[in-house]
Design a protein around this motif. Structure first.
Motif, short mmCIF file in Angstrom:
data_model
loop_
_atom_site.label_atom_id
_atom_site.label_comp_id
_atom_site.label_asym_id
_atom_site.label_seq_id
_atom_site.Cartn_x
_atom_site.Cartn_y
_atom_site.Cartn_z
N ILE A 78 -0.06 10.26 -5.18
CA ILE A 78 1.09 9.92 -5.11
C ILE A 78 1.73 9.63 -3.85
CG2 ILE A 78 3.64 10.74 -5.41
CD1 ILE A 78 2.62 11.75 -8.26
N PRO A 79 1.26 10.77 -2.78
CA PRO A 79 1.90 10.67 -1.37
C PRO A 79 1.26 9.62 -0.61
CG PRO A 79 0.34 12.51 -1.64
CD PRO A 79 0.49 11.86 -2.98
N THR A 80 0.39 8.57 -1.02
CA THR A 80 -0.45 7.54 -0.26
C THR A 80 -0.10 6.40 -0.66
OG1 THR A 80 -2.25 7.75 -1.75
CG2 THR A 80 -2.14 9.36 0.21
N PRO A 81 1.41 5.88 -0.56
CA PRO A 81 1.49 4.30 -0.90
C PRO A 81 1.09 3.51 0.04
CG PRO A 81 3.60 5.83 -0.71
CD PRO A 81 2.51 6.66 -0.54
N ALA A 82 1.15 3.93 1.38
CA ALA A 82 0.94 3.04 2.31
C ALA A 82 -0.53 2.51 2.22
CB ALA A 82 1.23 3.44 3.86
N THR A 83 -1.25 3.37 1.66
CA THR A 83 -2.83 2.90 1.76
C THR A 83 -3.00 1.69 1.01
OG1 THR A 83 -3.26 5.28 1.32
CG2 THR A 83 -5.01 3.98 0.70
N PHE A 84 -2.05 1.08 0.22
CA PHE A 84 -2.39 -0.08 -0.86
C PHE A 84 -1.57 -1.01 -0.28
CE2 PHE A 84 -3.36 3.62 -3.41
CZ PHE A 84 -4.66 3.92 -3.50
N GLU A 85 -0.59 -1.01 0.39
CA GLU A 85 0.07 -2.15 0.88
C GLU A 85 -0.13 -3.53 1.30
OE1 GLU A 85 3.33 -0.36 3.26
OE2 GLU A 85 4.30 0.68 1.63
N SER A 86 -1.36 -3.13 2.08
CA SER A 86 -1.84 -4.33 2.54
C SER A 86 -2.78 -5.40 1.57
CB SER A 86 -2.91 -4.19 3.67
OG SER A 86 -3.98 -3.28 3.02
N ASN A 87 -2.94 -4.89 0.30
CA ASN A 87 -3.82 -5.56 -0.76
C ASN A 87 -2.75 -5.51 -1.98
OD1 ASN A 87 -5.10 -6.04 -3.29
ND2 ASN A 87 -7.03 -5.78 -1.87
N GLY A 88 -2.33 -7.02 -2.04
CA GLY A 88 -1.26 -7.24 -3.21
C GLY A 88 -1.68 -6.60 -4.38
N PHE A 89 -3.02 -6.73 -5.03
CA PHE A 89 -3.40 -6.34 -6.24
C PHE A 89 -3.39 -4.77 -6.40
CE2 PHE A 89 -6.65 -4.52 -9.01
CZ PHE A 89 -6.15 -4.75 -10.17
N LEU A 90 -4.15 -4.21 -5.33
CA LEU A 90 -3.89 -2.70 -5.21
C LEU A 90 -2.48 -2.12 -5.17
CD1 LEU A 90 -7.11 -2.05 -2.93
CD2 LEU A 90 -6.85 -2.04 -5.33
N ASN A 91 -1.74 -2.82 -4.39
CA ASN A 91 -0.26 -2.32 -4.30
C ASN A 91 0.54 -2.64 -5.59
OD1 ASN A 91 2.03 -1.48 -3.19
ND2 ASN A 91 2.70 -3.16 -2.12
N TYR A 92 0.18 -3.56 -6.31
CA TYR A 92 0.90 -3.74 -7.78
C TYR A 92 -0.01 -2.72 -8.78
CZ TYR A 92 -0.45 -5.34 -12.39
OH TYR A 92 -0.67 -5.54 -13.68
N PHE A 93 -1.28 -2.66 -8.47
CA PHE A 93 -2.09 -1.66 -9.68
C PHE A 93 -1.47 -0.10 -9.39
CE2 PHE A 93 -5.78 0.30 -11.54
CZ PHE A 93 -5.74 -0.37 -12.93
N ILE A 121 6.17 -7.15 -6.82
CA ILE A 121 5.05 -7.36 -6.30
C ILE A 121 4.28 -8.58 -6.94
CG2 ILE A 121 2.51 -6.87 -5.83
CD1 ILE A 121 3.90 -3.67 -5.18
N ALA A 122 4.47 -8.56 -8.42
CA ALA A 122 3.78 -9.50 -9.16
C ALA A 122 4.47 -10.86 -9.10
CB ALA A 122 4.04 -9.05 -10.82
N ASP A 123 5.93 -10.90 -8.96
CA ASP A 123 6.60 -12.10 -8.57
C ASP A 123 6.29 -12.64 -7.41
OD1 ASP A 123 8.06 -12.17 -11.02
OD2 ASP A 123 9.88 -11.07 -10.13
N ARG A 124 6.31 -11.79 -6.29
CA ARG A 124 5.91 -12.49 -5.16
C ARG A 124 4.49 -13.01 -4.77
NH1 ARG A 124 5.41 -7.64 -1.59
NH2 ARG A 124 7.21 -7.09 -2.71
N ASN A 125 3.59 -12.42 -5.89
CA ASN A 125 2.38 -13.13 -5.61
C ASN A 125 2.06 -14.22 -7.02
OD1 ASN A 125 0.27 -11.56 -3.79
ND2 ASN A 125 1.65 -10.02 -4.72
N HIS A 126 3.13 -14.34 -7.85
CA HIS A 126 3.22 -15.52 -8.84
C HIS A 126 2.03 -15.15 -9.88
CE1 HIS A 126 6.09 -17.69 -6.31
NE2 HIS A 126 5.21 -17.49 -5.38
#
Length: 191
Positions: A78-93, A121-126
């Motif tokens: 929970i405290p680590t959202p920035a970890t996944f922001e660079s990867n679209g799928f990981l951020n969404y997941f 995120i899903a919309d942005r990545n189509h």
């Protein structure tokens, strides 16, 4: 100079390898061959030690019915959202798993906000498959909130997006979630 160049080349190659393994896991999660047992084997067989591994392990724990392990792993993320922001799928997941976690805990406002982030995120990545999963999660959130109309609206949207995607596995998951919600609201004919 050469040492720095070699180090950079090694780092690029190793990060590419991890990225390729993450993409392989991403494809597998929504593939026709997906089962929790095969997912566990794929995770144990992967050689990468990335920030995504705890997220995938949490998902595996949820699929395996290991509730306490699932909660422990998600709470650590929970405290680590920035970890996944660079990867679209990981951020969404990540946001989809948080939505599921908050829904399981009964924190429906938090669950809804995480699902909405996942939807953006899903919309942005189509990605229709991602959007179908998010809408299915929104249907579960509204079922838990006892809001029947919204629940079925989101489940129907999830089925629509799943039909437009390439895989049948997501369609079967969305239909299953719709049936569970129909049973929850005692609409056995629809289930």
């Amino acid at each position: 100079m050469w040492a720095r160049l070699i180090f950079c080349a090694f780092w690029i190659l190793s990060s590419w390898k991890y990225s390729a393994q993450q993409e392989e896991i991403q494809r597998f999660i929504y593939s026709e061959e997906f089962t929790p047992d095969k997912f566990k084997k794929k995770l144990s067989g992967s050689q990468f030690q990335s920030s995504a591994l705890p997220l995938f392990l949490a998902y595996d724990a949820k699929l395996s019915g290991k509730g306490s392990e699932y909660f422990r792993l998600i709470e650590a993320l929970i405290p680590t959202p920035a970890t996944f922001e660079s990867n679209g799928f990981l951020n969404y997941f990540y946001h989809l798993q948080l939505a599921s976690y908050y829904c399981d805990k009964g924190l429906l406002i938090n669950a809804k906000s995480q699902a909405e982030i996942g939807s953006k995120i899903a919309d942005r990545n189509h990605e229709k498959v991602w959007q179908a999963s998010v809408y299915a999660q929104m249907g579960k959130i509204y079922a838990k909130a006892e809001k029947k109309d919204s629940c079925f609206m989101y489940h129907k949207k999830s089925i629509e997006f799943a039909k437009r995607s390439e895989g049948f596995i997501i369609l079967s998951r969305c239909l299953h979630d719709y049936a569970v919600s129909s049973a929850h609201f005692s609409q056995i004919e629809q289930a």
